[in-house]
Design a protein around this motif. Sequence first.
Motif, PDB file in Angstrom:
ATOM      1  N   THR A   1      -0.519 -10.985   2.503  1.00 56.02           N
ATOM      2  CA  THR A   1       0.122 -12.133   2.621  1.00 56.02           C
ATOM      3  C   THR A   1      -0.426 -13.168   3.527  1.00 56.02           C
ATOM      4  O   THR A   1       0.087 -14.126   3.934  1.00 56.02           O
ATOM      5  CB  THR A   1       1.753 -11.832   3.089  1.00 56.02           C
ATOM      6  OG1 THR A   1       1.555 -10.857   4.413  1.00 56.02           O
ATOM      7  CG2 THR A   1       2.334 -11.186   2.050  1.00 56.02           C
TER       8      THR A   1
ATOM      9  N   TRP B   1      -1.403  -3.287  -3.480  1.00 54.63           N
ATOM     10  CA  TRP B   1      -1.332  -3.987  -2.026  1.00 54.63           C
ATOM     11  C   TRP B   1      -1.733  -5.403  -2.064  1.00 54.63           C
ATOM     12  O   TRP B   1      -2.780  -5.736  -2.578  1.00 54.63           O
ATOM     13  CB  TRP B   1      -2.130  -3.184  -0.897  1.00 54.63           C
ATOM     14  CG  TRP B   1      -1.833  -1.705  -0.710  1.00 54.63           C
ATOM     15  CD1 TRP B   1      -0.920  -0.994  -1.459  1.00 54.63           C
ATOM     16  CD2 TRP B   1      -2.248  -0.901   0.431  1.00 54.63           C
ATOM     17  NE1 TRP B   1      -0.820   0.201  -0.989  1.00 54.63           N
ATOM     18  CE2 TRP B   1      -1.583   0.186   0.250  1.00 54.63           C
ATOM     19  CE3 TRP B   1      -3.253  -1.015   1.480  1.00 54.63           C
ATOM     20  CZ2 TRP B   1      -1.837   1.251   1.145  1.00 54.63           C
ATOM     21  CZ3 TRP B   1      -3.704  -0.017   2.327  1.00 54.63           C
ATOM     22  CH2 TRP B   1      -2.838   1.015   2.164  1.00 54.63           C
TER      23      TRP B   1
ATOM     24  N   TYR C   1       0.906  -7.468   4.416  1.00 54.63           N
ATOM     25  CA  TYR C   1       0.607  -7.223   3.006  1.00 54.63           C
ATOM     26  C   TYR C   1       1.956  -6.636   2.280  1.00 54.63           C
ATOM     27  O   TYR C   1       2.836  -5.926   3.101  1.00 54.63           O
ATOM     28  CB  TYR C   1      -0.428  -6.426   2.594  1.00 54.63           C
ATOM     29  CG  TYR C   1      -0.568  -4.771   3.061  1.00 54.63           C
ATOM     30  CD1 TYR C   1       0.027  -3.691   2.016  1.00 54.63           C
ATOM     31  CD2 TYR C   1      -0.728  -4.442   4.410  1.00 54.63           C
ATOM     32  CE1 TYR C   1      -0.097  -2.424   2.893  1.00 54.63           C
ATOM     33  CE2 TYR C   1      -0.816  -3.185   4.688  1.00 54.63           C
ATOM     34  CZ  TYR C   1      -0.403  -2.062   3.993  1.00 54.63           C
ATOM     35  OH  TYR C   1      -0.366  -0.749   4.567  1.00 54.63           O
ATOM     36  N   CYS C   2       2.014  -7.037   1.038  1.00 57.90           N
ATOM     37  CA  CYS C   2       3.380  -6.356   0.481  1.00 57.90           C
ATOM     38  C   CYS C   2       2.619  -5.078  -0.328  1.00 57.90           C
ATOM     39  O   CYS C   2       1.836  -5.271  -1.179  1.00 57.90           O
ATOM     40  CB  CYS C   2       4.126  -7.387  -0.552  1.00 57.90           C
ATOM     41  SG  CYS C   2       5.017  -6.866  -1.893  1.00 57.90           S
TER      42      CYS C   2
ATOM     43  N   SER D   1       9.117 -13.451  -2.064  1.00 58.99           N
ATOM     44  CA  SER D   1       9.578 -12.197  -1.239  1.00 58.99           C
ATOM     45  C   SER D   1       9.057 -11.051  -1.638  1.00 58.99           C
ATOM     46  O   SER D   1       9.247 -10.552  -3.075  1.00 58.99           O
ATOM     47  CB  SER D   1      11.169 -12.118  -1.198  1.00 58.99           C
ATOM     48  OG  SER D   1      11.705 -11.204  -0.720  1.00 58.99           O
ATOM     49  N   CYS D   2       8.553 -10.116  -0.938  1.00 57.67           N
ATOM     50  CA  CYS D   2       8.045  -8.859  -1.240  1.00 57.67           C
ATOM     51  C   CYS D   2       9.177  -7.899  -1.715  1.00 57.67           C
ATOM     52  O   CYS D   2       8.996  -7.337  -2.876  1.00 57.67           O
ATOM     53  CB  CYS D   2       7.451  -8.089  -0.160  1.00 57.67           C
ATOM     54  SG  CYS D   2       6.773  -6.266  -0.415  1.00 57.67           S
TER      55      CYS D   2
ATOM     56  N   VAL E   1       3.562  -2.610  -3.044  1.00 52.17           N
ATOM     57  CA  VAL E   1       4.403  -2.025  -4.403  1.00 52.17           C
ATOM     58  C   VAL E   1       3.928  -0.728  -4.890  1.00 52.17           C
ATOM     59  O   VAL E   1       2.609  -0.326  -5.241  1.00 52.17           O
ATOM     60  CB  VAL E   1       4.391  -3.095  -5.473  1.00 52.17           C
ATOM     61  CG1 VAL E   1       5.099  -2.707  -6.681  1.00 52.17           C
ATOM     62  CG2 VAL E   1       4.903  -4.413  -4.806  1.00 52.17           C
TER      63      VAL E   1
ATOM     64  N   ALA F   1       8.996  -1.650  -2.992  1.00 50.29           N
ATOM     65  CA  ALA F   1       8.374  -2.998  -2.852  1.00 50.29           C
ATOM     66  C   ALA F   1       8.690  -3.270  -1.052  1.00 50.29           C
ATOM     67  O   ALA F   1       9.636  -3.798  -0.847  1.00 50.29           O
ATOM     68  CB  ALA F   1       8.707  -4.177  -3.640  1.00 50.29           C
ATOM     69  N   THR F   2       7.593  -2.896  -0.102  1.00 49.64           N
ATOM     70  CA  THR F   2       7.829  -3.119   1.206  1.00 49.64           C
ATOM     71  C   THR F   2       6.699  -3.851   1.893  1.00 49.64           C
ATOM     72  O   THR F   2       5.787  -3.907   1.591  1.00 49.64           O
ATOM     73  CB  THR F   2       7.690  -1.504   1.829  1.00 49.64           C
ATOM     74  OG1 THR F   2       8.445  -0.639   0.960  1.00 49.64           O
ATOM     75  CG2 THR F   2       7.765  -1.601   3.102  1.00 49.64           C
ATOM     76  N   SER F   3       7.574  -4.865   2.705  1.00 44.44           N
ATOM     77  CA  SER F   3       6.557  -5.623   3.449  1.00 44.44           C
ATOM     78  C   SER F   3       5.758  -4.751   4.764  1.00 44.44           C
ATOM     79  O   SER F   3       6.531  -4.079   5.448  1.00 44.44           O
ATOM     80  CB  SER F   3       7.120  -6.766   4.055  1.00 44.44           C
ATOM     81  OG  SER F   3       7.733  -7.566   3.190  1.00 44.44           O
TER      82      SER F   3
ATOM     83  N   PHE G   1       3.865 -12.531  -7.746  1.00 45.44           N
ATOM     84  CA  PHE G   1       4.057 -12.556  -6.282  1.00 45.44           C
ATOM     85  C   PHE G   1       3.541 -13.895  -5.777  1.00 45.44           C
ATOM     86  O   PHE G   1       4.099 -14.434  -4.741  1.00 45.44           O
ATOM     87  CB  PHE G   1       3.447 -11.285  -5.664  1.00 45.44           C
ATOM     88  CG  PHE G   1       3.531 -11.136  -4.380  1.00 45.44           C
ATOM     89  CD1 PHE G   1       4.760 -11.125  -3.685  1.00 45.44           C
ATOM     90  CD2 PHE G   1       2.466 -11.301  -3.357  1.00 45.44           C
ATOM     91  CE1 PHE G   1       4.826 -11.068  -2.258  1.00 45.44           C
ATOM     92  CE2 PHE G   1       2.726 -11.229  -2.105  1.00 45.44           C
ATOM     93  CZ  PHE G   1       3.757 -11.129  -1.591  1.00 45.44           C
TER      94      PHE G   1
END
Length: 567
Positions: free
Chosen positions: A106, A103, A83-84, A42-43, A86, A59-61, A187
């Motif tokens: 995913t 970055w 992408y995640c 999980s991001c 951070v 930390a954002t999806s 991750f």
Amino acid sequence: MRDQDLCSTSSSAALARSVSVASTMLLACIACEPAAAGTPSSCASLTSFSFPNTTINSATSMPGGPYAAPDAWHLVFTNLPPYCMVSATIAPTSDSSIGVQVWMPTARYNGRYLGTGNGGYAGGFFQSELADGINRGFATANTDMGATGAAGVNGDALVGHPEKWKDFGWRATHLMTEFSKALITTFYGNPPSKSYFAGCSTGGQQALMEVQRFPTDYDGVLAGAPAFNRTHLHTVLVADYRATHLTLASYIPPTKLDLVNQAVVAACRGQDGGASTDPFLTDPRNCKFDPATLQCPVGDAPTCLNADQVAAMRAYYRGSVNLANGAVIDPGNALGSETSNPAALGFALNESSTEPTFDSLFKWVFGLTWQWQTFDFNENMATVDQVLAADLNANVTDLRPFFNNGGRLIIYHGFADPLIPSQGTINYYNAMIENTIGGHSRQSLAQMQKFARLFMAPGMWHCKDGPGPNAFGGPIQQQAPSYDPNYDLLSALTQWVEKGIAPTSVIATKYTGDSAQAPIAMQRRLCPYPQFPAYNGSGNPNLATSFRCVADEGTDFNPTPAQIYGP
């Protein structure tokens, strides 16, 4: 558009506009075989990720798709993977605040890590490089180098902050690397299979600093137009500024810079292997040109140079000199680098500024009251080096620790760079051969090229753009027609590290208007130094197939600094 997958055959239509690339797509797919990547976690859970002296800010999806980078380069992407993202701050000292963005795709993740460089005095992020990295499949990181408040040509905000000078010089990039690898491992559940770094200008300095100080950080490094000899490089801009402000008549109107360039190209092209129709020089060192040939018979006029302007142009080619003993501090710019375009970050931008561009470095040493008019190239240079050289100059040329660890290095530089003199990079490579391998023989060169190769790009300005072909996979450039390693140096570096196939050339592309959305105007091979592209004598000079890589057998004059000032 910058969204062609490395192994996609959809690029063939674009490539067919210029050069046949039969069999090269197979090599591209070999180079991009993904490593085991693991399953992303999980991001959002990464907000609790722990790393020494580090705060996770977010930390954002992110959904991917169309993206226009908000940085200075504004590169455009049509289909980024999700992408995640951070964001973190690393504080190794009480006066440090190093921003990092990572970055992590995913989808389309290739199992590799890519660290990317910054530019100028940093202070922000290069989202163009982050986006290009994940578009290629890399988990990608970038840092503001701990230069909070700095931006572009101005680093005055760092006056009085010696720990931030260390962060800017070397510490931020290394800590970004350690943090990013740990984050990626958490991750994806696996560490990256290989690690790469790519940067140009200040990013090129970061690249060489990593190779020299932290030889196990990266497996492959791509260093463009490196500002490696930084304390001495910045004196060139002071010397140029003085030359164009010595008298009221010394200032050179931008249109006259183009006049000089046209005269240089007319006098020199065709003597260096290039085509007689080229609007640039293939190897400007083969040419001798005195700006006095453009001197007005009397006084001044728009179509000639007055006597003071002739002297200013000679200073541009000469570089910075310690007047106390005549020692060259840093070489001047090459013939053919003259341009009126301030976006090239060279002579035109420098002389039109209210003070020498990038002069904040001297204020770090002498304070905000420092004046360019009174800088002593003898005594003051020694003081600058005493305070800053150990942290800012990436001048080590014995790179055996990096190469013994399996590392591979590709350096490139635009021969028409009006900001960082291109001849300095040749000096660095030659010194690297001598101090890593020993001697200057053909055997020494051949041994060096097993580990490191230099590509000089005719007609390219600083990192990008210019009258010559200038898109070949370097950071912040327009994307090459394909991520194929025959067209893209970062892909070529990946192939070299992982498949043992060293790049024997790369095809550089010139788009109309230097926009990847426009048609291809020209393509040409870039060759590993000391080879250069030579015209076959027939065929379309806009096609790479009309050129071959030929060893430079001439005795080119490459000005070098005095030994005390670096390679």
